[in-house]
Design a protein around this motif. Structure first.
Motif: not given
Length: 205
Positions: A82-85, A90-93, A100-102, A190-193
């Motif tokens: 999704x857009x958030x992911x 993008x900011x960390x690579x 970890x993604x669905x 719901x939130x990055x962990x």
């Protein structure tokens, strides 16, 4: 007989990378440097290579191997991004972070057989691995070079060669690399962990 190919850590020689890519295309198992230690790498459909890794690392068949990707687009083809992911990745690579993604609906056949609900992907910040991925032209499966009966410093090239070369078909030797492990960022909720802090500490805004 296993091959040990010395490559430049910043400008790896194309001939060596093409040889490694052919080995992978033929179903082989290689060891190559990353931004988090040397790692096993093999093609997604290379079941024999995967079984070799399971035996070497004494893992069961449910172990969730990480997928090495060259672009966020490749990650998106394997996962529900999704857009958030997308913005976070993008900011960390590139970097030593496993996301970890669905799992997506269009996983390769081999990954569908594992019935994954989530998938771990990363884009490494290592010139050798990135050129290898571009040469292969598709994502690769990977796991840390950890042998239960043979502890070794998996970021030191000579120790890696001594401990692993007889177990694989080819090693790309670019000298010592960063030690790892990666940080692990779970983006399925719901939130990055942050579920694991790697050797480079990860901070979220």
């Amino acid at each position: 007989m296993s091959s040990r190919l010395e490559v430049h850590p910043v400008n790896p020689q194309p001939r060596a990378l093409h040889q490694a890519a052919r080995c992978i295309a033929d179903g082989g198992l290689i060891v190559a440097p990353t931004d988090a230690g040397y790692s096993f790498m093999w093609g997604i459909e290379a079941l024999d290579a995967e079984h070799r890794v399971l035996r070497l690392r004494a893992l069961d068949t449910r172990h969730p191997f990480t997928v090495l990707c060259s672009t966020i687009s490749q990650i998106g083809s394997l996962s529900k991004l999704d857009d958030r992911a997308f913005r976070i990745i993008k900011s960390l690579t590139p970097g030593p972070i496993t996301f970890i993604l669905p799992a997506g609906a269009d996983l390769p056949r081999r990954l569908k057989q594992t019935k994954r609900r989530a998938i771990g992907c990363r884009i490494p910040d290592n010139a050798v691995t990135r050129v290898l991925l571009d040469t292969v032209g598709s994502p690769l499966l990977t796991t840390s070079l950890v042998l239960p009966d043979e502890p070794l410093d998996n970021h030191e090239a000579e120790a890696v060669a001594e401990g692993s070369l007889r177990h694989v078909d080819l090693m790309l030797d670019a000298g010592d690399c960063q030690p790892g492990p990666t940080s692990v960022l779970d983006l399925t909720g719901d939130e990055p962990m942050i579920t694991r802090q790697g050797f480079v500490e990860l901070e979220l805004d």
